[in-house]
Design a protein around this motif. Structure first.
Motif, PDB file in Angstrom:
ATOM      1  N   ARG A 117       0.846  -1.202   0.000  1.00 34.00           N
ATOM      2  CA  ARG A 117       0.000   0.000   0.000  1.00 34.00           C
ATOM      3  C   ARG A 117       0.883   1.253   0.000  1.00 34.00           C
ATOM      4  NH1 ARG A 117      -5.455  -0.770   1.378  1.00 34.00           N
ATOM      5  NH2 ARG A 117      -5.926  -2.879   2.084  1.00 34.00           N
ATOM      6  N   PRO A 118       0.341   2.407  -0.442  1.00 29.05           N
ATOM      7  CA  PRO A 118       1.110   3.651  -0.386  1.00 29.05           C
ATOM      8  C   PRO A 118       1.623   3.915   1.022  1.00 29.05           C
ATOM      9  CG  PRO A 118      -0.927   3.971  -1.605  1.00 29.05           C
ATOM     10  CD  PRO A 118      -0.993   2.594  -1.019  1.00 29.05           C
ATOM     11  N   PHE A 119       2.761   4.616   1.117  1.00 24.15           N
ATOM     12  CA  PHE A 119       3.489   4.765   2.386  1.00 24.15           C
ATOM     13  C   PHE A 119       2.609   5.261   3.540  1.00 24.15           C
ATOM     14  CE2 PHE A 119       5.906   7.506   5.295  1.00 24.15           C
ATOM     15  CZ  PHE A 119       6.731   6.537   5.864  1.00 24.15           C
ATOM     16  N   LEU A 120       1.885   6.371   3.311  1.00 24.37           N
ATOM     17  CA  LEU A 120       1.125   6.962   4.414  1.00 24.37           C
ATOM     18  C   LEU A 120       0.025   6.022   4.905  1.00 24.37           C
ATOM     19  CD1 LEU A 120       0.691  10.756   3.574  1.00 24.37           C
ATOM     20  CD2 LEU A 120       2.007   9.708   5.431  1.00 24.37           C
ATOM     21  N   GLU A 121      -0.648   5.414   3.947  1.00 21.73           N
ATOM     22  CA  GLU A 121      -1.735   4.478   4.287  1.00 21.73           C
ATOM     23  C   GLU A 121      -1.180   3.281   5.056  1.00 21.73           C
ATOM     24  OE1 GLU A 121      -3.713   2.961   0.826  1.00 21.73           O
ATOM     25  OE2 GLU A 121      -5.188   1.881   2.021  1.00 21.73           O
ATOM     26  N   ARG A 122      -0.047   2.766   4.566  1.00 20.58           N
ATOM     27  CA  ARG A 122       0.575   1.602   5.209  1.00 20.58           C
ATOM     28  C   ARG A 122       0.997   1.941   6.641  1.00 20.58           C
ATOM     29  NH1 ARG A 122       4.436   1.087   1.675  1.00 20.58           N
ATOM     30  NH2 ARG A 122       6.261   1.452   2.968  1.00 20.58           N
ATOM     31  N   THR A 123       1.580   3.120   6.787  1.00 18.78           N
ATOM     32  CA  THR A 123       2.054   3.525   8.107  1.00 18.78           C
ATOM     33  C   THR A 123       0.878   3.703   9.072  1.00 18.78           C
ATOM     34  OG1 THR A 123       3.839   4.690   6.999  1.00 18.78           O
ATOM     35  CG2 THR A 123       3.488   5.237   9.315  1.00 18.78           C
ATOM     36  N   ALA A 124      -0.184   4.375   8.584  1.00 16.19           N
ATOM     37  CA  ALA A 124      -1.354   4.604   9.445  1.00 16.19           C
ATOM     38  C   ALA A 124      -1.982   3.276   9.853  1.00 16.19           C
ATOM     39  CB  ALA A 124      -2.369   5.474   8.716  1.00 16.19           C
ATOM     40  N   ARG A 125      -2.090   2.352   8.919  1.00 19.51           N
ATOM     41  CA  ARG A 125      -2.697   1.049   9.225  1.00 19.51           C
ATOM     42  C   ARG A 125      -1.840   0.269  10.230  1.00 19.51           C
ATOM     43  NH1 ARG A 125      -6.389  -1.371   5.668  1.00 19.51           N
ATOM     44  NH2 ARG A 125      -5.267  -3.333   5.802  1.00 19.51           N
ATOM     45  N   ASN A 126      -0.520   0.268   9.992  1.00 18.29           N
ATOM     46  CA  ASN A 126       0.369  -0.454  10.923  1.00 18.29           C
ATOM     47  C   ASN A 126       0.289   0.126  12.327  1.00 18.29           C
ATOM     48  OD1 ASN A 126       1.333  -2.411   9.223  1.00 18.29           O
ATOM     49  ND2 ASN A 126       3.031  -1.179   8.477  1.00 18.29           N
ATOM     50  N   LEU A 127       0.278   1.455  12.387  1.00 20.80           N
ATOM     51  CA  LEU A 127       0.202   2.098  13.697  1.00 20.80           C
ATOM     52  C   LEU A 127      -1.091   1.729  14.412  1.00 20.80           C
ATOM     53  CD1 LEU A 127       1.370   5.824  13.461  1.00 20.80           C
ATOM     54  CD2 LEU A 127       2.091   4.101  15.122  1.00 20.80           C
TER      55      LEU A 127
END
Ligand code: SF4
Ligand code: SF4
Length: 439
Positions: A117-127
């Motif tokens: 997934r795009p970086f921001l989306e991936r980061t938000a989901r992981n967090l």
């Protein structure tokens, strides 16, 4: 590809291999779809978007093609699967018995494992999924920061200056839950004795977000149970049920949470494991599916499932004591999808409302999703708001004193809809009404 050709292809292909953890939508799950299309007009996303790819049948077809290597695991597939609410209206409508929920949950696991997934989306989901709701210490910290934003005046400034609208965050901000002054975490580990003669003994799952934003609902649940003769244990060591994780494709994390809860809740002698959140209950009743390949936990997951009860299901089965106060109000009941469709619990909440004196008003399309669906209203905000608009039309078509439902996500969504339309009737959980009747 025409539907006929599509059917022929599906009929002709060998089953794809399942992995050890059961995270692949298997041939056995997919083959039950005969492409009749009877589910289409029950699907909220198909009704709004009018696209086959955003219908249950279309999504099943895409999942099949991914399995066969005929469709790339990429943005298009993720988009159409992400748009699914997981409301399971299609499962109820399907004459073929397709287990659509299991298919889409596994499809999401595939996306999580194979699509970048795009970086921001991936980061938000992981967090959110891996750090915040999986760990109560982190959840507490984030909730404190949100509480400061909501109560310090920062929120009023952000709303007043219009910056939220400018950033396209106004709807998302309005849908964030109001954080409690006092969290529920301090109650975990306690036992609440039954009032009068003991009629039952249950273990209560406090949830994750409920601990920081709906602690009053957890207290109300305990009050209603104890006032009806039930001893309530809130076992120490419990955690999030893992529903949000599983619905987002994080099945590995969901399994870890499930194993922990199984150990904690099956270590005591309880008549039932009770929850007040439809989404949690439906997932807890799927622990057997989640852990079917785990030799240590498969049998215990079945035992856990058999004991899990939504609080309305448990109370209706037990039978209420005479209420201390009648609630003589007209109440329109909105079925949470994960109660009505996933757990097939429709009559019990209505029976409980009637038992305390409410006149239950039937909403048109009460079993259609309100667009909340966990964090869907934030992640798919535009679509969610369109689905909510249809729900609000239904609400405005009836005469009622209030709206009742049985899931906190639905409460947040319906309250946002009422506010948008300038409607004054309150939105309450069935348990809150029961608490009024038994206090
Ligand atoms: S999911 Fe069920 S109702 Fe929908 S097309 Fe397939 S068989 Fe028909
Ligand atoms: S779960 Fe709901 S949104 Fe998803 S395909 Fe089925 S009916 Fe449509």
């Amino acid at each position: 590809m025409s539907e006929q050709t599509q059917s022929q292809v599906i009929g002709a292909q060998p089953p794809p291999a399942a992995d050890d953890q059961g995270d692949v939508p298997t041939w056995e799950l997919l083959r039950t779809c005969v492409h009749c299309g009877l589910c289409l007009n029950h699907c909220p996303t198909y009704k709004v978007l009018g696209m086959e790819m955003d219908s249950p049948r279309g999504r099943i077809y895409q999942v099949f093609n991914i399995n066969e290597g005929q469709l790339a695991m990429g943005e298009s597939f993720a988009t159409h699967i992400d748009r699914c609410l997981g409301c399971l209206a299609c499962e109820i409508a399907c004459p073929s018995g397709v287990k659509y929920g299991r298919i889409v949950e596994r499809a999401r696991a595939q996306i999580e494992q194979k699509y970048h997934r795009p970086f921001l989306e991936r980061t938000a989901r992981n967090l959110f999924y891996r750090r915040i709701i999986s760990n109560f210490a982190t959840l507490k910290f984030v909730a404190r920061m949100m509480r400061f934003y909501q109560r310090s005046g920062l929120r009023a400034v952000a709303r007043g200056t219009g910056i939220l609208k400018l950033l396209g965050m106004a709807d998302v901000e309005r849908l964030s839950p109001q954080i409690d002054k006092e969290f529920f975490f301090g109650e975990i580990g306690k036992v609440f004795p039954a009032a009068g003669e003991r009629r039952g003994k249950v273990a209560f799952l406090a949830g994750c977000i409920n601990n920081v934003a709906f602690s009053h609902l957890n207290h109300a649940t305990i009050t209603v149970l104890t006032q009806n003769g039930v001893e309530v244990h809130v076992p120490a060591g419990q955690g999030c049920c893992g529903a949000l994780h599983a619905h987002a494709g994080f099945r590995t994390e969901s399994r870890q949470l499930a194993r922990n809860n199984i150990k904690v809740f099956l270590s005591g002698e309880y008549d039932a494991i009770v929850t007040n959140a439809a989404g949690c209950g439906s997932h807890m009743k799927e622990y057997d599916d989640l852990l079917e390949h785990d030799p240590e936990f498969a049998a215990r997951a079945k035992e856990f499932k058999a004991k899990t009860k939504d609080v309305t299901e448990y109370l209706a089965g037990l039978g209420l004591r005479p209420a201390k106060k009648k609630i003589a109000q007209k109440v329109a009941y909105q079925d949470p999808c994960h109660l009505a469709n996933a757990q097939r619990i429709r009559t019990q909440p209505r029976e409980l409302l009637k038992a305390i004196g409410c006149e239950v008003v039937e909403l048109p399309h009460a079993d259609q999703c309100c667009g909340s669906a966990g964090v869907y209203n934030v992640a798919q905000n535009d679509l969610s708001m369109k689905i909510l608009a249809a729900k609000m039309d239904d609400v405005q078509s009836v005469s009622t004193d209030m709206i009742a439902t049985a899931n906190v996500g639905c409460m947040i969504q319906l309250r946002a809809g009422m506010e948008q339309r300038g409607l004054k009737q309150p939105v309450k959980h069935v348990v809150e009404l029961l608490e009024e009747a038994f206090s």
